[in-house]
Design a protein around this motif. Structure first.
Motif, mmCIF file in Angstrom:
data_model
loop_
_atom_site.group_PDB
_atom_site.id
_atom_site.type_symbol
_atom_site.label_atom_id
_atom_site.label_comp_id
_atom_site.label_asym_id
_atom_site.label_seq_id
_atom_site.Cartn_x
_atom_site.Cartn_y
_atom_site.Cartn_z
ATOM 1 N N ALA A 1 0.823 -1.214 0.000
ATOM 2 C CA ALA A 1 0.000 0.000 0.000
ATOM 3 C C ALA A 1 0.859 1.267 0.000
ATOM 4 O O ALA A 1 0.335 2.379 -0.132
ATOM 5 N N GLY A 2 2.154 1.141 0.173
ATOM 6 C CA GLY A 2 3.074 2.289 0.055
ATOM 7 C C GLY A 2 2.950 3.323 1.162
ATOM 8 O O GLY A 2 3.173 4.514 0.923
ATOM 9 N N LEU A 3 2.663 2.879 2.370
ATOM 10 C CA LEU A 3 2.431 3.827 3.468
ATOM 11 C C LEU A 3 3.712 4.489 3.985
ATOM 12 O O LEU A 3 3.655 5.419 4.775
ATOM 13 N N TYR A 4 4.855 4.006 3.544
ATOM 14 C CA TYR A 4 6.146 4.517 4.021
ATOM 15 C C TYR A 4 6.649 5.703 3.204
ATOM 16 O O TYR A 4 7.731 6.214 3.454
ATOM 17 N N ARG A 5 5.890 6.129 2.194
ATOM 18 C CA ARG A 5 6.338 7.284 1.404
ATOM 19 C C ARG A 5 5.121 8.138 1.036
ATOM 20 O O ARG A 5 3.995 7.635 0.996
ATOM 21 N N THR A 6 5.360 9.399 0.752
ATOM 22 C CA THR A 6 4.234 10.287 0.481
ATOM 23 C C THR A 6 3.905 10.280 -1.017
ATOM 24 O O THR A 6 4.764 9.987 -1.851
ATOM 25 N N LYS A 7 2.656 10.647 -1.312
ATOM 26 C CA LYS A 7 2.234 10.781 -2.715
ATOM 27 C C LYS A 7 3.085 11.845 -3.404
ATOM 28 O O LYS A 7 3.444 11.713 -4.571
ATOM 29 N N GLU A 8 3.416 12.900 -2.651
ATOM 30 C CA GLU A 8 4.204 14.006 -3.222
ATOM 31 C C GLU A 8 5.589 13.507 -3.664
ATOM 32 O O GLU A 8 6.079 13.885 -4.719
ATOM 33 N N GLU A 9 6.162 12.639 -2.839
ATOM 34 C CA GLU A 9 7.488 12.111 -3.202
ATOM 35 C C GLU A 9 7.399 11.332 -4.518
ATOM 36 O O GLU A 9 8.223 11.505 -5.412
ATOM 37 N N VAL A 10 6.370 10.497 -4.626
ATOM 38 C CA VAL A 10 6.212 9.692 -5.849
ATOM 39 C C VAL A 10 5.998 10.623 -7.047
ATOM 40 O O VAL A 10 6.625 10.455 -8.112
ATOM 41 N N GLU A 11 5.149 11.630 -6.884
ATOM 42 C CA GLU A 11 4.868 12.562 -7.983
ATOM 43 C C GLU A 11 6.126 13.314 -8.400
ATOM 44 O O GLU A 11 6.370 13.540 -9.587
ATOM 45 N N GLU A 12 6.935 13.675 -7.432
ATOM 46 C CA GLU A 12 8.190 14.389 -7.717
ATOM 47 C C GLU A 12 9.084 13.524 -8.618
ATOM 48 O O GLU A 12 9.645 13.992 -9.595
ATOM 49 N N TRP A 13 9.173 12.237 -8.288
ATOM 50 C CA TRP A 13 10.012 11.331 -9.083
ATOM 51 C C TRP A 13 9.422 11.068 -10.459
ATOM 52 O O TRP A 13 10.155 10.824 -11.418
ATOM 53 N N LYS A 14 8.104 11.102 -10.546
ATOM 54 C CA LYS A 14 7.483 10.848 -11.859
ATOM 55 C C LYS A 14 7.862 11.932 -12.869
ATOM 56 O O LYS A 14 7.795 11.713 -14.074
ATOM 57 N N LYS A 15 8.298 13.083 -12.372
ATOM 58 C CA LYS A 15 8.760 14.136 -13.290
ATOM 59 C C LYS A 15 10.037 13.707 -14.002
ATOM 60 O O LYS A 15 10.435 14.300 -14.986
ATOM 61 N N ARG A 16 10.705 12.696 -13.441
ATOM 62 C CA ARG A 16 11.941 12.190 -14.065
ATOM 63 C C ARG A 16 11.699 10.803 -14.656
ATOM 64 O O ARG A 16 12.581 9.949 -14.652
ATOM 65 N N ASP A 17 10.520 10.598 -15.156
ATOM 66 C CA ASP A 17 10.134 9.311 -15.758
ATOM 67 C C ASP A 17 11.078 8.945 -16.913
ATOM 68 O O ASP A 17 11.194 9.698 -17.882
ATOM 69 N N PRO A 18 11.752 7.803 -16.826
ATOM 70 C CA PRO A 18 12.700 7.437 -17.889
ATOM 71 C C PRO A 18 12.049 7.239 -19.260
ATOM 72 O O PRO A 18 12.684 7.497 -20.288
ATOM 73 N N VAL A 19 10.780 6.804 -19.264
ATOM 74 C CA VAL A 19 10.112 6.614 -20.564
ATOM 75 C C VAL A 19 9.806 7.989 -21.169
ATOM 76 O O VAL A 19 10.039 8.223 -22.364
ATOM 77 N N GLY A 20 9.331 8.906 -20.335
ATOM 78 C CA GLY A 20 9.087 10.278 -20.801
ATOM 79 C C GLY A 20 10.385 10.936 -21.248
ATOM 80 O O GLY A 20 10.433 11.642 -22.257
ATOM 81 N N PHE A 21 11.465 10.645 -20.516
ATOM 82 C CA PHE A 21 12.778 11.189 -20.861
ATOM 83 C C PHE A 21 13.214 10.654 -22.231
ATOM 84 O O PHE A 21 13.763 11.376 -23.062
ATOM 85 N N GLY A 22 12.942 9.370 -22.462
ATOM 86 C CA GLY A 22 13.278 8.739 -23.747
ATOM 87 C C GLY A 22 12.518 9.385 -24.897
ATOM 88 O O GLY A 22 13.061 9.619 -25.985
ATOM 89 N N ARG A 23 11.249 9.706 -24.646
ATOM 90 C CA ARG A 23 10.442 10.360 -25.686
ATOM 91 C C ARG A 23 10.998 11.758 -25.965
ATOM 92 O O ARG A 23 11.110 12.184 -27.126
ATOM 93 N N ALA A 24 11.377 12.448 -24.905
ATOM 94 C CA ALA A 24 11.934 13.800 -25.077
ATOM 95 C C ALA A 24 13.238 13.757 -25.878
ATOM 96 O O ALA A 24 13.513 14.655 -26.681
ATOM 97 N N LEU A 25 14.019 12.681 -25.698
ATOM 98 C CA LEU A 25 15.259 12.548 -26.478
ATOM 99 C C LEU A 25 14.938 12.417 -27.966
ATOM 100 O O LEU A 25 15.621 12.983 -28.808
#
Ligand SMILES: Cc1ncc(C[n+]2csc(CCOP(=O)(O)OP(=O)(O)O)c2C)c(N)n1
Length: 334
Positions: free
Chosen positions: A263-287
């Motif tokens: 259930a991911g109770l050890y981390r915040t939604k904000e932390e996950v969202e922050e990392w999603k900004k560095r999504d490797p698939v999105g990064f690949g598309r940007a390349l």
């Protein structure tokens, strides 16, 4: 900013010249892995198969970039989050998904499932369910390569949770002592299940463990597939040409839970969202966009990937299970 977040900030490299066909290939691979795992998550929720399922979503650039630095005859060995490594090493999505479904057409005849993908012809030596248990095995395959003089390199992937295990130290110590052609890649996704790294290691720069064994080390962020390929490429050259191991720590993040029941109770939604900004698939598309690949061409790659995964799911659904009478055939050898 939490202690964990502060640890992953580092300067970016300068722009590089890139080959368009390679970029397309890496993007196709990362996207296929993402879509394959999304399909697996859906099938699992629908109880199409049981057991465990540990998704790799968020880490795709690590497996794809690192394996891109290899020759086909090189070995890859990984943990239970290994669907991506298997795909990047050349296993078809069909074989992977059918294996999850427990079907005869899976890579291990449906007898292994998630955590136990294996493909000897492609030199993919498996997923392993025991944390760190495969690290001495990687030293073993690298020893075999050195003994035979076959010029092969072993890439060994593991999570940060392995680093406090005895098996990690045993494997790295022997590889260093015997100068074995192996690259140890710690995919530091900041958590072992729900435990943040700073609660399990007193020194959270995992690459520093190399100092105690006298081997080379590297440490970088893992959202850029080209950076991963180039930096692992250096370690692979060191292994192949100098027969010397390297310990590499790649900082990354898993967007989903540890496994499907987390259930991911050890981390915040904000932390996950922050990392999603560095999504490797999105990064690949940007390349691809930066390399002036037309939008229509990118959309065509995406449509092809969608089709590939839909077909693979259908293949798994339609495949038969291994006949009960044949079970022992693959378990015991006379
Ligand atoms: C020797 C051993 N101890 C405990 C477990 C239970 N376990 C499964 S996964 C996991 C966490 C490992 O985390 P990490 O190595 O960081 O890999 P990640 O899941 O983050 O990819 C644990 C403790 C296990 N499989 N093997």
């Amino acid at each position: 900013m939490s202690r964990i977040e502060r640890e992953v900030v580092e300067p970016r490299e300068k722009a590089r010249s890139v080959d368009k066909a390679q970029l397309v290939h890496y993007y196709q691979q990362m996207l296929a892995i993402r879509r394959m795992e999304e399909a697996l998550a859906k099938a699992y929720a629908l109880r199409k198969f049981g057991g465990f399922l540990h998704l790799y979503i968020g880490q795709e650039a690590v497996a794809v970039g690192a394996i891109a630095a290899l020759k086909p005859e090189d070995y890859v060995i990984a943990t239970y989050r290994e669907h991506a490594h298997a795909y990047a090493k050349g296993m078809a999505a069909k074989q992977i998904i059918a294996e999850m479904y427990g079907k005869e057409t899976g890579c291990s005849k449906g007898l292994g499932g998630s955590m136990h993908l294996f493909d000897a012809p492609r030199n993919f030596l498996g997923g392993y369910g025991i944390v760190g248990g495969h690290i001495p095995i990687a030293a073993g395959t690298a020893y075999a390569s050195k003994y035979r003089g076959d010029g092969r390199v072993t890439l060994c992937f593991f999570g940060d949770g392995s680093v406090a295990q005895g098996a990690f130290h045993e494997g790295v110590a022997l590889a260093a002592l015997w100068r074995l052609p192996v690259v140890f890649i710690c995919e530091n996704n900041l958590y072992s299940m729900g435990t943040p790294l700073y609660r399990s290691l007193s020194v959270t720069d995992v690459s520093q463990k190399a100092l105690g064994y006298g081997i080379a080390r590297d440490r970088f962020d893992g959202e850029d597939v080209l950076r991963v390929r180039d930096r692992i490429g250096e370690a692979v050259r060191r292994a192949r040409n100098e027969s010397m191991p390297t310990l590499v720590e790649i900082r990354t993040y898993r967007f989903r839970g540890h496994s499907m029941s987390d259930a991911g109770l050890y981390r915040t939604k904000e932390e996950v969202e922050e990392w999603k900004k560095r999504d490797p698939v999105g990064f690949g598309r940007a390349l691809l966009e930066k390399a002036n690949v037309p939008e229509a061409e990118i959309a065509a790659i995406e449509a092809k990937v969608k089709e590939e995964i839909e077909e693979a799911v259908q293949f798994a659904e339609d495949s038969p299970e291994l006949a009960y009478e044949r079970l022992a055939e693959f378990t015991y050898k006379e």
